[in-house]
Design a protein around this motif. Structure first.
Motif, PDB file in Angstrom:
ATOM      1  N   GLN A 250       0.830  -1.188   0.000  1.00 41.69           N
ATOM      2  CA  GLN A 250       0.000   0.000   0.000  1.00 41.69           C
ATOM      3  C   GLN A 250       0.874   1.251   0.000  1.00 41.69           C
ATOM      4  O   GLN A 250       1.819   1.360   0.790  1.00 41.69           O
ATOM      5  CB  GLN A 250      -0.933   0.016   1.210  1.00 41.69           C
ATOM      6  N   LEU A 251       0.549   2.170  -0.913  1.00 47.23           N
ATOM      7  CA  LEU A 251       1.212   3.465  -0.977  1.00 47.23           C
ATOM      8  C   LEU A 251       0.239   4.516  -0.456  1.00 47.23           C
ATOM      9  O   LEU A 251      -0.906   4.601  -0.910  1.00 47.23           O
ATOM     10  CB  LEU A 251       1.627   3.793  -2.405  1.00 47.23           C
ATOM     11  N   ILE A 252       0.692   5.333   0.504  1.00 50.99           N
ATOM     12  CA  ILE A 252      -0.137   6.359   1.140  1.00 50.99           C
ATOM     13  C   ILE A 252       0.497   7.719   0.868  1.00 50.99           C
ATOM     14  O   ILE A 252       1.717   7.885   1.013  1.00 50.99           O
ATOM     15  CB  ILE A 252      -0.240   6.104   2.658  1.00 50.99           C
ATOM     16  N   ALA A 253      -0.328   8.691   0.470  1.00 49.86           N
ATOM     17  CA  ALA A 253       0.169  10.036   0.195  1.00 49.86           C
ATOM     18  C   ALA A 253      -0.754  11.064   0.832  1.00 49.86           C
ATOM     19  O   ALA A 253      -1.980  10.950   0.730  1.00 49.86           O
ATOM     20  CB  ALA A 253       0.265  10.273  -1.310  1.00 49.86           C
ATOM     21  N   HIS A 254      -0.173  12.063   1.494  1.00 46.76           N
ATOM     22  CA  HIS A 254      -0.914  13.146   2.139  1.00 46.76           C
ATOM     23  C   HIS A 254      -0.370  14.495   1.687  1.00 46.76           C
ATOM     24  O   HIS A 254       0.833  14.632   1.444  1.00 46.76           O
ATOM     25  CB  HIS A 254      -0.774  13.091   3.674  1.00 46.76           C
ATOM     26  N   HIS A 255      -1.257  15.477   1.630  1.00 45.55           N
ATOM     27  CA  HIS A 255      -0.827  16.860   1.395  1.00 45.55           C
ATOM     28  C   HIS A 255      -1.767  17.790   2.152  1.00 45.55           C
ATOM     29  O   HIS A 255      -2.985  17.665   2.044  1.00 45.55           O
ATOM     30  CB  HIS A 255      -0.841  17.206  -0.091  1.00 45.55           C
ATOM     31  N   ILE A 256      -1.197  18.721   2.905  1.00 47.93           N
ATOM     32  CA  ILE A 256      -1.967  19.727   3.638  1.00 47.93           C
ATOM     33  C   ILE A 256      -1.448  21.104   3.249  1.00 47.93           C
ATOM     34  O   ILE A 256      -0.237  21.363   3.307  1.00 47.93           O
ATOM     35  CB  ILE A 256      -1.841  19.529   5.161  1.00 47.93           C
ATOM     36  N   ASP A 257      -2.351  21.971   2.840  1.00 46.92           N
ATOM     37  CA  ASP A 257      -2.016  23.357   2.534  1.00 46.92           C
ATOM     38  C   ASP A 257      -2.931  24.243   3.378  1.00 46.92           C
ATOM     39  O   ASP A 257      -4.101  24.418   3.075  1.00 46.92           O
ATOM     40  CB  ASP A 257      -2.215  23.640   1.046  1.00 46.92           C
ATOM     41  N   GLN A 258      -2.378  24.786   4.443  1.00 48.51           N
ATOM     42  CA  GLN A 258      -3.148  25.566   5.417  1.00 48.51           C
ATOM     43  C   GLN A 258      -2.665  27.005   5.392  1.00 48.51           C
ATOM     44  O   GLN A 258      -1.473  27.274   5.538  1.00 48.51           O
ATOM     45  CB  GLN A 258      -2.963  24.956   6.805  1.00 48.51           C
ATOM     46  N   ASN A 259      -3.588  27.924   5.196  1.00 45.19           N
ATOM     47  CA  ASN A 259      -3.244  29.349   5.124  1.00 45.19           C
ATOM     48  C   ASN A 259      -4.198  30.131   6.020  1.00 45.19           C
ATOM     49  O   ASN A 259      -5.032  30.898   5.544  1.00 45.19           O
ATOM     50  CB  ASN A 259      -3.324  29.826   3.677  1.00 45.19           C
ATOM     51  N   ASN A 260      -4.083  29.919   7.323  1.00 43.87           N
ATOM     52  CA  ASN A 260      -4.990  30.523   8.295  1.00 43.87           C
ATOM     53  C   ASN A 260      -4.408  31.815   8.869  1.00 43.87           C
ATOM     54  O   ASN A 260      -3.193  32.000   8.907  1.00 43.87           O
ATOM     55  CB  ASN A 260      -5.264  29.555   9.451  1.00 43.87           C
TER      56      ASN A 260
END
Length: 712
Positions: A250-260
């Protein structure tokens, strides 16, 4: 009903067990009686974060499993909205979001110059996000909340507990969902999940969530309502390859782009700020993980996960909370900014026995190896009037650990579980003040539980466990030690690791027909060399410095329970409650004047937390859900005596289901209560010549909105 009777006060463990024994016996009797009904077994919630996937009812320890349906009950959009459901769980905000979690009164509340060592860690799909928080819970598979030390399973970041979030698993049958939300404060959310097969051996899942809001602060000086806004994009993907029945990759990929934004504290101690330089809370993170599950070897299943995470954050705020000209002669104008970068590699390799691999025919076992390498870089940019100050630091931390666990069936009803972990960490610290320090420590944790399976549906357990977390360097103290009035910080260069011993007694019971599910746990925890946050504020003016200190010892003890009761085929009641008593050991603050905190409650440790919730099926299509979530008042810090007020938050949701569509009207905090999520005590208002006040950051006010969902 005895199960739901609260106690007037929290008492030490032996007496606590005596007083709660009637609740425990009642739970066993009710569960055993209901289990005799000739019904099909109900679906069980399985814990995915433990060594083996088992029902939450069959694992020793206080574990809560929050399903997607539980999250919908309060129209939850973020971790903040979920944590309020749980007994003996609290959190503190870092900016516009809650980032720091406390369990049973233990956990950090902020991070500035010094690298925090979380007492409560966060895992998402097995990737370590401890210290970064969770940006979105949209379309999550489930959230698991481990309360109490879990060193055997998770190591140093789980001294007080662990949050384990699982995104949707890939499905070889097409599965999807989409939702759109509109709410007050110019808020909207779009989220979707899709899973399907690419071939007979390959499947994928993809979850995307976008959230936008102006926030709940009005900046009167700038005449803006979006200085504490929310703007977040979260993407999580999984790719599953089933090579055979014995091998899955299993390949898992995450991306978070937070501009608060960050503009939360008001000199007038309300939701109206006066800042001329609002800050921000930005985060851009990427993560990859490769997991292999192999079961072709006789008697052994093998699991290997290799993960990588890179995160860059930009955290800043207007330190004076005001504007130039607010009070000539007394005012100051400071701005603080923290630029952080983090890169980490982790590997977790585990051997797990199956039925053929049992030792002596009755003992299951686990043996594992864990390693991690983490590089943490900080650049602090601070403007104090017309003077600019810069402080840089870097920390490289390497961890190596071996762990194991055995589970021995002593008889048909009795099981003995023994586990342990030995972990070695190495810190290399450097900063712009030409300071170089190295720390080396070996730590250990473990668990010992004796479980009695009274029936298929009821279990009683006793548990003894030990947790730990690493020590570190007080970079802020060292950077300020040469300033006037701050020479005492030279004595706070480093702080020692902390350890925690937990004794626990619990009962878990469930009826076969689902009419009752109950979990009750009584615990007593002893903290040694407990880490506390101290502050030095020599002249009670705007200049202050923080540091982490060791307070000798502390105690935390209490009871927590979770109940699900079907009162009628159309009405389900959920009751969660926690009672907690915490005490600081011998500790005197570093402030002037010094304050003796010995015996006082620990910070962010409310004595009472609860949720009373209900699901009412008005018709086959129409459902009304409601909840009341409350907590008693608590201290904001171990360095001063400012306290929050108690709070009760009411949430309502009315939903209509039509085939694949659902339309929901909801309101959170219906009574519009001001609930604090962070607090400080010092002087910061030049208009009153810096008289100390309690300054508080508020959680969201009344929120209402509409959500449309489509599932296919």
């Amino acid at each position: 009903m005895v199960l739901l009777t609260p106690f007037a006060r929290v008492i030490p463990l032996p007496e606590t067990i005596m007083r709660c024994r009637y609740s425990v016996v009642a739970a066993c009797i009710l569960a055993s009686f209901a289990a005799t009904a000739e019904q099909e077994p109900i679906e069980r919630l399985e814990v995915q974060g433990d060594f083996r996937r088992l029902s939450v009812q069959n694992i020793a320890g206080s574990i809560a499993v929050v399903s997607e349906q539980d999250m919908q009950r309060s129209s939850a959009q973020h971790l903040d909205d979920v944590l309020n459901q749980l007994a003996n769980v609290n959190f503190a905000a870092g900016a516009s979001r809650g980032r720091f979690v406390q369990m049973r009164g233990i956990g950090e509340r902020s991070e500035f110059i010094d690298v925090i060592n979380p007492s409560v860690g966060v895992l998402i799909d097995g990737i370590d996000y401890s210290g970064l928080g969770i940006s979105s819970i949209a379309h999550a598979e489930q959230l698991e909340v481990f309360r109490g030390p879990e060193a055997t399973r998770f190591g140093t970041n789980a001294m007080a507990g662990m949050l384990n979030l699982s995104s949707k698993q890939p499905d070889f049958r097409r599965d999807g969902a989409f939702s759109a939300t509109l709410a007050n404060y110019n808020s909207w959310q779009l989220s979707g999940m899709f899973s399907d097969a690419i071939s007979e051996q390959v499947a994928f899942s993809l979850t995307v969530d976008k959230q936008v809001s102006d926030g709940f602060i009005e900046n009167a000086f700038l005449e803006r309502k979006d200085t504490n806004d929310i703007d977040e994009l979260t993407t999580r993907a999984r790719l599953l390859y089933r090579h055979s029945d014995d091998l899955a990759l299993q390949l898992i990929a995450h991306h978070i782009d937070q501009n608060n934004g960050y503009d939360a504290f008001s000199l007038d101690r309300n939701r109206t700020t006066l800042s001329d330089e609002p800050g921000q809370d930005k985060l851009n993170s990427k993560a990859l993980a490769l997991r292999s599950d192999y079961s072709a070897l006789s008697g052994i299943d093998m699991m290997l996960q290799l993960s990588w995470l890179s995160a860059d954050s930009d955290y800043s705020f207007d330190e004076d909370w005001s504007f130039v000209g607010i009070s000539p002669g007394w005012e100051y104008s400071y701005f603080d900014r923290y630029l952080r970068s983090r890169e980490q590699w982790t590997v977790d390799y585990r051997l797990v026995s199956d039925e053929q691999g049992r030792i002596f025919g009755n003992t299951d076992w686990v043996l594992g190896f864990y390693g991690s390498s983490r590089d943490l870089d900080l650049q602090r940019l601070r403007r104090a009037g017309s003077e600019f100050r810069e402080f840089d630091s870097s920390l490289q931390r390497d961890n190596l650990a071996v762990y194991g666990e055995t589970s021995s069936a002593l008889s048909e009803q009795w099981t003995l579980v023994v586990g342990g972990r030995v972990e070695r960490y190495k810190d290399d610290y450097r900063d712009s003040g030409d300071l170089s320090l190295q720390e080396r420590h070996t730590m250990w944790g473990g668990k010992l539980s004796l479980n009695y399976q009274a029936s298929e549906q009821a279990m009683i357990y006793t548990l003894l466990s030990r947790g730990y977390k690493v020590g570190g360097v007080n970079g802020e103290a060292l950077s300020r030690a040469g300033d006037d009035g701050f020479s005492a910080l030279l004595q706070q260069a480093t702080f020692e690791p902390e350890t925690l011993v937990n004794a626990e007694f619990g009962v878990k019971g469930a009826a076969l027909d689902g009419s009752l599910v109950t979990r009750v746990a009584a615990f007593h925890m002893w903290r040694h060399d407990m880490q506390v946050k101290g502050w030095l504020n020599p002249d009670l003016g705007p200049e202050f410095a923080g540091f982490i200190d060791n307070a000798g010892r502390g105690r935390n003890y209490g009871i927590e329970m979770e109940n699900r009761i079907v009162l009628h085929p159309s009405f389900i009641l959920h009751v969660n409650a926690g009672l907690l008593k915490s005490k600081l050991g011998p500790y005197v603050t570093g402030n002037e004047p010094q304050i003796d905190m010995t015996g006082r409650d620990q910070a962010h440790a409310p004595r009472f937390t609860y949720q009373l919730a209900g699901d009412w099926y008005l018709t086959e299509q129409l459902m009304l859900q409601g909840s009341v979530q409350g907590k008693s008042r608590f201290y904001y810090s171990d360095g001063h005596n400012a306290r929050s007020s108690g709070s009760e938050v009411v949430n309502l949701r009315l939903s209509y289901q039509l085939e694949q569509w659902q339309l929901a009207l909801w309101v959170r905090n219906a009574l519009d209560q001001d609930t604090a999520v962070r607090g400080f005590y010092f002087g910061n208002d030049p208009r009153d010549e810096y008289v100390p006040h309690t300054y508080e950051q508020w959680a969201e006010p009344r929120r209402f909105g509409v959500t449309a969902s489509y599932q296919f």
